[in-house]
Design an enzyme around this catalytic site. Structure first.
Site, PDB file in Angstrom:
ATOM      1  N   SER A 117       0.820  -1.209   0.000  1.00  0.00           N
ATOM      2  CA  SER A 117       0.000   0.000   0.000  1.00  0.00           C
ATOM      3  C   SER A 117       0.856   1.262   0.000  1.00  0.00           C
ATOM      4  CB  SER A 117      -0.880  -0.023   1.246  1.00  0.00           C
ATOM      5  OG  SER A 117      -1.447   1.235   1.461  1.00  0.00           O
ATOM      6  N   TYR A 141      -2.407  -0.403  10.598  1.00  0.00           N
ATOM      7  CA  TYR A 141      -2.631  -1.069   9.311  1.00  0.00           C
ATOM      8  C   TYR A 141      -1.430  -0.867   8.381  1.00  0.00           C
ATOM      9  CZ  TYR A 141      -3.975  -1.478   4.431  1.00  0.00           C
ATOM     10  OH  TYR A 141      -3.969  -1.797   3.091  1.00  0.00           O
ATOM     11  N   LYS A 145       1.526  -3.547   6.694  1.00  0.00           N
ATOM     12  CA  LYS A 145       1.927  -3.673   5.278  1.00  0.00           C
ATOM     13  C   LYS A 145       3.449  -3.539   5.142  1.00  0.00           C
ATOM     14  CE  LYS A 145      -1.476  -4.896   3.607  1.00  0.00           C
ATOM     15  NZ  LYS A 145      -1.802  -5.846   2.553  1.00  0.00           N
TER      16      LYS A 145
HETATM   17  N1  LIG Z   1      -8.760  -1.197  -0.938  1.00  0.00           N
HETATM   18  C1  LIG Z   1      -7.744  -0.349  -0.889  1.00  0.00           C
HETATM   19  O1  LIG Z   1      -7.922   0.864  -0.952  1.00  0.00           O
HETATM   20  C2  LIG Z   1      -6.314  -0.863  -0.789  1.00  0.00           C
HETATM   21  C3  LIG Z   1      -5.248   0.032  -0.947  1.00  0.00           C
HETATM   22  C4  LIG Z   1      -3.946  -0.442  -0.837  1.00  0.00           C
HETATM   23  C5  LIG Z   1      -3.720  -1.795  -0.583  1.00  0.00           C
HETATM   24  N2  LIG Z   1      -4.765  -2.650  -0.421  1.00  0.00           N
HETATM   25  C6  LIG Z   1      -4.479  -4.057  -0.128  1.00  0.00           C
HETATM   26  O2  LIG Z   1      -5.146  -4.868  -1.068  1.00  0.00           O
HETATM   27  C7  LIG Z   1      -5.535  -6.110  -0.469  1.00  0.00           C
HETATM   28  C8  LIG Z   1      -6.978  -6.386  -0.756  1.00  0.00           C
HETATM   29  O3  LIG Z   1      -7.773  -5.322  -0.256  1.00  0.00           O
HETATM   30  P1  LIG Z   1      -9.343  -5.243  -0.516  1.00  0.00           P
HETATM   31  O4  LIG Z   1      -9.707  -3.820  -0.609  1.00  0.00           O
HETATM   32  O5  LIG Z   1      -9.701  -6.152  -1.625  1.00  0.00           O
HETATM   33  O6  LIG Z   1      -9.889  -5.800   0.880  1.00  0.00           O
HETATM   34  P2  LIG Z   1     -11.078  -6.839   1.169  1.00  0.00           P
HETATM   35  O7  LIG Z   1     -11.382  -6.745   2.627  1.00  0.00           O
HETATM   36  O8  LIG Z   1     -12.185  -6.629   0.203  1.00  0.00           O
HETATM   37  O9  LIG Z   1     -10.392  -8.229   0.855  1.00  0.00           O
HETATM   38  C9  LIG Z   1      -9.545  -8.906   1.748  1.00  0.00           C
HETATM   39  C10 LIG Z   1      -9.889 -10.381   1.685  1.00  0.00           C
HETATM   40  O10 LIG Z   1      -8.971 -11.112   2.497  1.00  0.00           O
HETATM   41  C11 LIG Z   1      -9.688 -12.116   3.206  1.00  0.00           C
HETATM   42  N3  LIG Z   1      -8.903 -12.457   4.393  1.00  0.00           N
HETATM   43  C12 LIG Z   1      -8.514 -11.613   5.389  1.00  0.00           C
HETATM   44  N4  LIG Z   1      -7.762 -12.279   6.277  1.00  0.00           N
HETATM   45  C13 LIG Z   1      -7.645 -13.562   5.847  1.00  0.00           C
HETATM   46  C14 LIG Z   1      -6.973 -14.719   6.313  1.00  0.00           C
HETATM   47  N5  LIG Z   1      -6.267 -14.688   7.448  1.00  0.00           N
HETATM   48  N6  LIG Z   1      -7.060 -15.850   5.596  1.00  0.00           N
HETATM   49  C15 LIG Z   1      -7.775 -15.899   4.448  1.00  0.00           C
HETATM   50  N7  LIG Z   1      -8.444 -14.833   3.947  1.00  0.00           N
HETATM   51  C16 LIG Z   1      -8.384 -13.680   4.645  1.00  0.00           C
HETATM   52  C17 LIG Z   1     -11.041 -11.474   3.491  1.00  0.00           C
HETATM   53  O11 LIG Z   1     -12.059 -12.399   3.766  1.00  0.00           O
HETATM   54  C18 LIG Z   1     -11.300 -10.680   2.209  1.00  0.00           C
HETATM   55  O12 LIG Z   1     -11.990 -11.449   1.246  1.00  0.00           O
HETATM   56  C19 LIG Z   1      -5.203  -5.977   1.023  1.00  0.00           C
HETATM   57  O13 LIG Z   1      -4.000  -6.661   1.276  1.00  0.00           O
HETATM   58  C20 LIG Z   1      -5.028  -4.483   1.228  1.00  0.00           C
HETATM   59  O14 LIG Z   1      -4.133  -4.212   2.271  1.00  0.00           O
HETATM   60  C21 LIG Z   1      -6.050  -2.215  -0.514  1.00  0.00           C
END
Ligand SMILES: NC(=O)c1ccc[n+]([C@@H]2O[C@H](COP(=O)([O-])OP(=O)(O)OC[C@H]3O[C@@H](n4cnc5c(N)ncnc54)[C@H](O)[C@@H]3O)[C@@H](O)[C@H]2O)c1
Length: 342
Positions: A117, A141, A145
Site C-alpha cells: 500500500s 494497518y 503492510k
Molecule cells: N482497498 C484499498 O484501498 C487498498 C489500498 C492499498 C492496498 N490494499 C491491499 O489490497 C488487499 C486487498 O484489499 P481489498 O480492498 O480487496 O480488501 P477486502 O477486505 O475486500 O479483501 C480482503 C480479503 O482477504 C480475506 N482475508 C482476510 N484475512 C484472511 C486470512 N487470514 N485468511 C484468508 N483470507 C483472509 C477477506 O475475507 C477478504 O476477502 C489488502 O492486502 C489491502 O491491504 C487495498
C-alpha cells in the site's frame, strides 16, 4: 497459468480473479471470508480457509501442483479499526503472512506477488513518490503492510526458491467493468464509496475533510486508479514474473517494489467535480476540518511499473466513477445485504 489468489473473495482479489480468467488463466482462491463475499467466489475454484492453515495449503498444492505463483491479497484493511484493534491486525496480517510465506517456501512455491500500500509512504514536498521515497507508515494497518514487505524481502534474500514483488497500490476506485464484483462493504469509508452513497441517497452530504492543505486547491491529493487497471498489473506481473527480475536495476535482484498508480495527482475537489460531471447532477457537500491522522496525500511516480512490467493505467477517473456508480446501483442484488443482521 494457474494462480493462487489469497483474499480472492475481496474487492481487489475478486477483480484480479476476473482479470486472470479474461486473460486465459485459472485463479484458485483461498479466503476465510472473514470480510470477503462467497458470491465473488462462485465462478472460481475456491477453498474457504485461513492463509496460516498449513494443512489446507498442502492440500491446495497437492490438488493443484501446477500453480505458478501466489498473489497475496488477504488482509484486514480498515485503518481506524487497526488503531482500535492492533492485536488482530498484527496477528491477521503480519503473523499469518509470515506463516503463509514460510509454507510457500517449504512447499517450493516461492513466486509471490504481494498487495502492499502507498499508505506506507511519508508525505513529500511535491506529493509525487518514487519507490525509494521515504517511508513513514502512520497507522497500525500501514505498519502491518510495511512489516509484510520486510518479511517478503528477507525471505526472498535468504531462500533460494523465493522471489517477491511488492505492489504498492495507490487509491483503487471503480468496479469490474463487467460488473461481476466491486466494493462489498456496506458502509464504505473510501471517498468514492461515500460519493456514490450521497448520490444514491444513502448519505445526506459529502464531507470534504481538510481544505487548507498546501495543495493547488487546499484539499487532499490522491492517485485514483481504476481497480481493473490494478488487476491487469497483477496479471502482467505473473505473466512476466522472471523477466521483471531481469529488468530490475540491481543484478540478481530477488525482491522488487513497484508503485501501482496513474502517475497523476487528483485533489478531492477535482474528484468531486469529476463525479458531478459523470453523475450529471451536483451533490450535497460540506467542508470540515481534517480528521485525526489525515495527511495532504501522495501520488505515484509510475515509471517503474512501465519499465519492469510494461504496464500503465489506461482507464480514466471518469470511467472509475461511472463503474462505481453502476456497481453501487446493482450491488445489493448481488450481495443480499437485507439478509444480514448488521
Ligand atoms: N482497498 C484499498 O484501498 C487498498 C489500498 C492499498 C492496498 N490494499 C491491499 O489490497 C488487499 C486487498 O484489499 P481489498 O480492498 O480487496 O480488501 P477486502 O477486505 O475486500 O479483501 C480482503 C480479503 O482477504 C480475506 N482475508 C482476510 N484475512 C484472511 C486470512 N487470514 N485468511 C484468508 N483470507 C483472509 C477477506 O475475507 C477478504 O476477502 C489488502 O492486502 C489491502 O491491504 C487495498
Amino acid at each position: 497459468m494457474k494462480v493462487l489468489v489469497t483474499g480472492g473473495a475481496g474487492y481487489i482479489g475478486s477483480t484480479i480473479c476476473s482479470a486472470l480468467v479474461d486473460n486465459g488463466h485459472t485463479p484458485v482462491i483461498l479466503d476465510s471470508l472473514i470480510t470477503g463475499r462467497v458470491e465473488f467466489t462462485n465462478a472460481h475454484i475456491f477453498y474457504q480457509g485461513d492463509i496460516a492453515d498449513r494443512p489446507l495449503l498442502e492440500r491446495i498444492f497437492r490438488e493443484h501442483p501446477d500453480i505458478y505463483a501466489t498473489i497475496h491479497c488477504a488482509a484486514l484493511i480498515v485503518v481506524p479499526e487497526s488503531v482500535a484493534r492492533p492485536y488482530e491486525y498484527y496477528r491477521e496480517n503480519v503473523a499469518k503472512s509470515l506463516e503463509l510465506f514460510h509454507t510457500l517456501k517449504d512447499l517450493g512455491y516461492g513466486r509471490v506477488v504481494f498487495s502492499s500500500s502507498a499508505s506506507i509512504y511519508d508525505v513529500v514536498p511535491d506529493y509525487m513518490v518514487t519507490e525509494s521515497a521515504p517511508l513513514r507508515p502512520s497507522s497500525p494497518y500501514a505498519r502491518t503492510k510495511y512489516m509484510m514487505e520486510m518479511i517478503l524481502k528477507d525471505f526472498s534474500t535468504a531462500y533460494e526458491n523465493m522471489q517477491g514483488i511488492a505492489l504498492r497500490y495507490f487509491n483503487p476506485i471503480g468496479a469490474d467493468p463487467r460488473m461481476r464484483t466491486g466494493i462489498h462493504i456496506k458502509n464504505p469509508s473510501h471517498v468514492l464509496g461515500k460519493l456514490v452513497d450521497v448520490a444514491l441517497g444513502r448519505l445526506p452530504a459529502f464531507e470534504i475533510t481538510g481544505t487548507a492543505w498546501p495543495t493547488r486547491d487546499g484539499t487532499g491529493i490522491r492517485d485514483y486508479i481504476h481497480v481493473w487497471d490494478l488487476a491487469m498489473a497483477h496479471v502482467q506481473a505473473v505473466e512476466q514474473f522472471p523477466l521483471i527480475f531481469e529488468r530490475a536495476p540491481e543484478p540478481r535482484e530477488r525482491y522488487v517494489v513497484i508503485n501501482l498508480g496513474t502517475g497523476r495527482g487528483v485533489t478531492v475537489r477535482e474528484l468531486v467535480n469529476a463525479f458531478e460531471n459523470v453523475y450529471g447532477r451536483t451533490i450535497n457537500k460540506i467542508e470540515k476540518p481534517p480528521r485525526p491522522g489525515d495527511v495532504a496525500g501522495a501520488y505515484a511516480n509510475a515509471d517503474t511499473a512501465r519499465r519492469l512490467i510494461g504496464w500503465e493505467a489506461k482507464l480514466s477517473i471518469e470511467q472509475g466513477i461511472a463503474d462505481a456508480l453502476r456497481w453501487g446501483e446493482i450491488r445489493e442484488q448481488i450481495l443480499h445485504y437485507e439478509a444480514e443482521t448488521e
